[in-house]
Write a protein that holds these residues in place. Structure first.
Motif, PDB file in Angstrom:
ATOM      1  N   LEU A  25      43.055  41.465  33.745  1.00 13.75           N
ATOM      2  CA  LEU A  25      44.444  41.788  34.019  1.00 13.75           C
ATOM      3  C   LEU A  25      45.073  42.589  32.892  1.00 13.75           C
ATOM      4  CD1 LEU A  25      45.509  38.358  35.496  1.00 13.75           C
ATOM      5  CD2 LEU A  25      44.920  40.422  36.726  1.00 13.75           C
ATOM      6  N   ARG A  26      44.524  42.468  31.701  1.00 10.41           N
ATOM      7  CA  ARG A  26      45.022  43.236  30.562  1.00 10.41           C
ATOM      8  C   ARG A  26      43.920  44.181  30.096  1.00 10.41           C
ATOM      9  NH1 ARG A  26      46.662  37.991  29.487  1.00 10.41           N
ATOM     10  NH2 ARG A  26      44.991  37.685  27.980  1.00 10.41           N
ATOM     11  N   VAL A 102      51.759  38.459  38.278  1.00 10.06           N
ATOM     12  CA  VAL A 102      52.766  39.378  37.746  1.00 10.06           C
ATOM     13  C   VAL A 102      52.079  40.502  36.977  1.00 10.06           C
ATOM     14  CG1 VAL A 102      54.640  39.615  36.068  1.00 10.06           C
ATOM     15  CG2 VAL A 102      54.642  37.708  37.691  1.00 10.06           C
ATOM     16  N   ALA A 103      51.030  40.150  36.230  1.00 12.51           N
ATOM     17  CA  ALA A 103      50.287  41.169  35.490  1.00 12.51           C
ATOM     18  C   ALA A 103      49.627  42.157  36.438  1.00 12.51           C
ATOM     19  CB  ALA A 103      49.243  40.513  34.593  1.00 12.51           C
ATOM     20  N   ARG A 116      58.147  47.641  38.571  1.00  8.19           N
ATOM     21  CA  ARG A 116      57.582  46.453  39.196  1.00  8.19           C
ATOM     22  C   ARG A 116      58.427  45.950  40.362  1.00  8.19           C
ATOM     23  NH1 ARG A 116      58.155  40.978  36.154  1.00  8.19           N
ATOM     24  NH2 ARG A 116      56.880  41.920  34.524  1.00  8.19           N
ATOM     25  N   ASP A 117      59.760  46.013  40.221  1.00  4.79           N
ATOM     26  CA  ASP A 117      60.615  45.475  41.278  1.00  4.79           C
ATOM     27  C   ASP A 117      60.800  46.452  42.435  1.00  4.79           C
ATOM     28  OD1 ASP A 117      62.219  47.293  39.995  1.00  4.79           O
ATOM     29  OD2 ASP A 117      63.850  45.898  39.550  1.00  4.79           O
ATOM     30  N   GLU A 118      60.010  47.549  42.453  1.00  2.00           N
ATOM     31  CA  GLU A 118      60.014  48.466  43.593  1.00  2.00           C
ATOM     32  C   GLU A 118      58.802  48.262  44.496  1.00  2.00           C
ATOM     33  OE1 GLU A 118      62.295  52.483  42.293  1.00  2.00           O
ATOM     34  OE2 GLU A 118      60.350  52.175  41.287  1.00  2.00           O
ATOM     35  N   ILE A 119      57.881  47.394  44.126  1.00  4.08           N
ATOM     36  CA  ILE A 119      56.690  47.161  44.940  1.00  4.08           C
ATOM     37  C   ILE A 119      56.473  45.673  45.156  1.00  4.08           C
ATOM     38  CG2 ILE A 119      55.485  49.287  44.312  1.00  4.08           C
ATOM     39  CD1 ILE A 119      53.804  47.525  42.372  1.00  4.08           C
ATOM     40  N   THR A 310      41.647  40.835  41.777  1.00  2.15           N
ATOM     41  CA  THR A 310      40.559  41.773  41.478  1.00  2.15           C
ATOM     42  C   THR A 310      41.049  43.214  41.439  1.00  2.15           C
ATOM     43  OG1 THR A 310      39.016  40.254  42.570  1.00  2.15           O
ATOM     44  CG2 THR A 310      38.215  42.474  42.201  1.00  2.15           C
ATOM     45  N   LEU A 311      42.274  43.448  41.867  1.00  2.84           N
ATOM     46  CA  LEU A 311      42.792  44.815  41.929  1.00  2.84           C
ATOM     47  C   LEU A 311      42.650  45.576  40.608  1.00  2.84           C
ATOM     48  CD1 LEU A 311      44.210  47.118  43.373  1.00  2.84           C
ATOM     49  CD2 LEU A 311      46.397  45.972  42.946  1.00  2.84           C
ATOM     50  N   PRO A 312      42.919  44.976  39.442  1.00  3.62           N
ATOM     51  CA  PRO A 312      42.741  45.737  38.204  1.00  3.62           C
ATOM     52  C   PRO A 312      41.326  46.269  38.013  1.00  3.62           C
ATOM     53  CG  PRO A 312      44.086  43.813  37.778  1.00  3.62           C
ATOM     54  CD  PRO A 312      43.557  43.661  39.174  1.00  3.62           C
ATOM     55  N   ALA A 313      40.309  45.522  38.449  1.00  5.87           N
ATOM     56  CA  ALA A 313      38.929  46.004  38.328  1.00  5.87           C
ATOM     57  C   ALA A 313      38.713  47.239  39.194  1.00  5.87           C
ATOM     58  CB  ALA A 313      37.946  44.904  38.715  1.00  5.87           C
ATOM     59  N   ALA A 314      39.319  47.248  40.391  1.00  6.33           N
ATOM     60  CA  ALA A 314      39.204  48.421  41.258  1.00  6.33           C
ATOM     61  C   ALA A 314      39.922  49.619  40.645  1.00  6.33           C
ATOM     62  CB  ALA A 314      39.779  48.111  42.639  1.00  6.33           C
ATOM     63  N   LEU A 315      41.090  49.393  40.072  1.00  7.66           N
ATOM     64  CA  LEU A 315      41.820  50.479  39.432  1.00  7.66           C
ATOM     65  C   LEU A 315      41.050  51.017  38.229  1.00  7.66           C
ATOM     66  CD1 LEU A 315      45.487  49.126  39.580  1.00  7.66           C
ATOM     67  CD2 LEU A 315      44.345  50.687  41.174  1.00  7.66           C
ATOM     68  N   ASP A 316      40.401  50.114  37.480  1.00 11.00           N
ATOM     69  CA  ASP A 316      39.578  50.546  36.345  1.00 11.00           C
ATOM     70  C   ASP A 316      38.449  51.462  36.806  1.00 11.00           C
ATOM     71  OD1 ASP A 316      41.041  49.146  34.477  1.00 11.00           O
ATOM     72  OD2 ASP A 316      39.664  47.459  34.349  1.00 11.00           O
ATOM     73  N   PHE A 317      37.749  51.045  37.845  1.00 15.32           N
ATOM     74  CA  PHE A 317      36.615  51.823  38.340  1.00 15.32           C
ATOM     75  C   PHE A 317      37.063  53.212  38.749  1.00 15.32           C
ATOM     76  CE2 PHE A 317      33.725  53.348  41.602  1.00 15.32           C
ATOM     77  CZ  PHE A 317      32.483  53.113  41.045  1.00 15.32           C
TER      78      PHE A 317
END
Length: 430
Positions: A25-26, A102-103, A116-119, A310-317
């Motif tokens: 997440l970080r 939240v992260a 953040r408060d727009e999504i 798991t979304l951060p891992a997808a964004l990283d890839f």
């Protein structure tokens, strides 16, 4: 130019997955993305990317629009997160998962270039768009909402239902075929002019039927000066083409993360521009409807939290590849097979070659064959005789078609095989 290979992808994503959730997440900043120029046709480079996917060898998979395949690093991260959520259960859910979610939202907001408060996370773009369409409260009796033939079926149905409930009506237009940048803009402009009662329009950034990418920003600008609100269906554009939410010029957008961004199934998002939340009613199940929070506009109940985490891992890839390079590759795959068939008698390619108006998806039909049965049979022929998997699509004003959807694990050889098969089919007239 930063070039990634199998080792760097695996080291970057799996090492992070081993320390989930906090490290994922970080995540550390991804390497600088590769430049699109020159890399789109580098088969050795893309073979390294393709090696990160476990693709069936039963067929040539050219139907990737349903949902995206997770890469191996993302799948590994997801499996570890499933194990954690299952193992730690409510002990984690009630003591640490909220902070981690939240992260995730912060990471997604940064990726999208919004606050953040727009999504708010949803399970898919359909859920997001249902909330936006069904909750839109600026329509009055006697007014109207506009949609087009290429818009997604569920969104058309949502508009029909929502307008009926509010005493309004819908207006449906057929987008031009063949489409050009200007005649698509003109189609909406003419509808706005002919029907001043229109107060809401649905715009599909990239159509799931043909892959047509419409000039959303230009149409949204025309709508805005007439006091018309715009809801954008970006289910197929996020990750397929490189764009920014702000650049769409719309206050309301529905997004998918499990199609072209390769997140686990069950991850989407809704965007509402700051200051416009009041235009969308709170979900009927929300316990604090007066909060003014975007989260009150979507109420999913229990979801697959492991998928969202798991979304951060997808964004990283995807960051290691880079949006410009990803878009360039998908266009190159599309242009490779279309370029071989565009002038072939008997094949009608529906998606224009103007690079502003397509990404990777393109649809076609045999000339004059517009029936659903005929196009279903054509897709079956491609599968049964040539081992190429595509899908037929209906709902176009002009008739049915067959959709081709290559993705990052496809090779030029895959789309060459499609072109060769279609040449044989067109020549034989079957």
């Amino acid at each position: 130019m930063t070039v990634i290979n199998r080792r760097t992808i695996l080291q970057g994503a799996v090492a992070g997955a081993a320390m989930l959730p906090a490290a994922a997440l970080r995540a550390a900043p991804a390497p600088a993305p590769v430049r699109a120029g020159g890399v789109a046709g580098d088969e050795a480079y893309w073979a390294e990317i393709a090696a990160q996917y476990d693709v069936t060898d039963a067929v040539i998979q050219l139907e990737n629009g349903n949902w995206g395949m997770m890469s191996r690093p993302v799948l590994a991260a997801y499996q570890q997160m499933v194990a954690k959520v299952n193992r730690d259960s409510s002990f984690y859910a009630r003591r640490g998962m909220g902070t981690d979610m939240v992260a995730v939202q912060d990471r997604l907001a940064g990726f999208l270039g919004v606050e953040r408060d727009e999504i708010v996370l949803t399970r898919n773009a359909t859920e997001a768009l249902k909330a936006l369409i069904g909750g839109y409260n600026r329509i009055r009796p006697g007014q109207a909402a506009l949609y087009a033939d290429l818009d997604y079926d569920s969104m058309q149905a949502s508009l029909e239902s929502a307008m009926t409930r509010r005493g309004a009506r819908t207006i449906r237009i057929a987008l031009p075929e063949p489409a050009t940048w200007q005649n698509v803009i003109d189609a909406y402009a003419q509808a706005f002019e002919a029907h001043p009662e229109i107060k809401l329009v649905l715009l599909t950034h990239i159509s799931h039927r043909t892959g047509l990418k419409i000039p959303v920003r230009e149409i949204a600008a025309l709508a805005r000066v007439r006091g018309i609100d715009v809801i954008v269906d970006a289910a197929h554009s996020l990750g397929q083409v490189d764009f920014e939410i702000a650049g769409l010029g719309a206050d309301f957008v529905g997004l998918n993360l499990h199609k072209w961004m390769g997140a686990p199934l069950g991850v989407g998002a809704a965007y509402i521009r700051k200051g416009r939340v009041s235009a969308i009613d709170p979900d009927i199940a929300d316990e604090n409807p007066g909060s003014g929070s975007i989260r009150s506009r979507v109420h999913t109940g229990t979801v697959d939290y492991a998928a969202s985490l798991t979304l951060p891992a997808a964004l990283d890839f995807q960051a290691r590849i880079g949006a410009p390079a990803r878009e360039a590759r998908l266009r190159a795959l599309r242009d490779r097979w279309v370029g071989q068939l565009r002038d072939l008698p008997g094949i009608q390619v529906l998606t224009p070659d103007d690079p502003r108006m397509h990404g990777g998806i393109t649809s076609f039909r045999l000339a004059g064959r517009t029936s659903e049965a005929g196009n279903r049979a054509l897709a079956a022929t491609l599968l049964d005789r040539f081992g190429i998997f595509t899908v037929h699509r209906t709902g176009l004003a002009s008739g049915a078609c067959v959709r081709v959807t290559p993705t990052l694990f496809n090779s030029m050889a895959d789309v060459d095989a499609l072109a060769d098969a279609l040449r044989q089919i067109a020549t034989a007239g079957t």
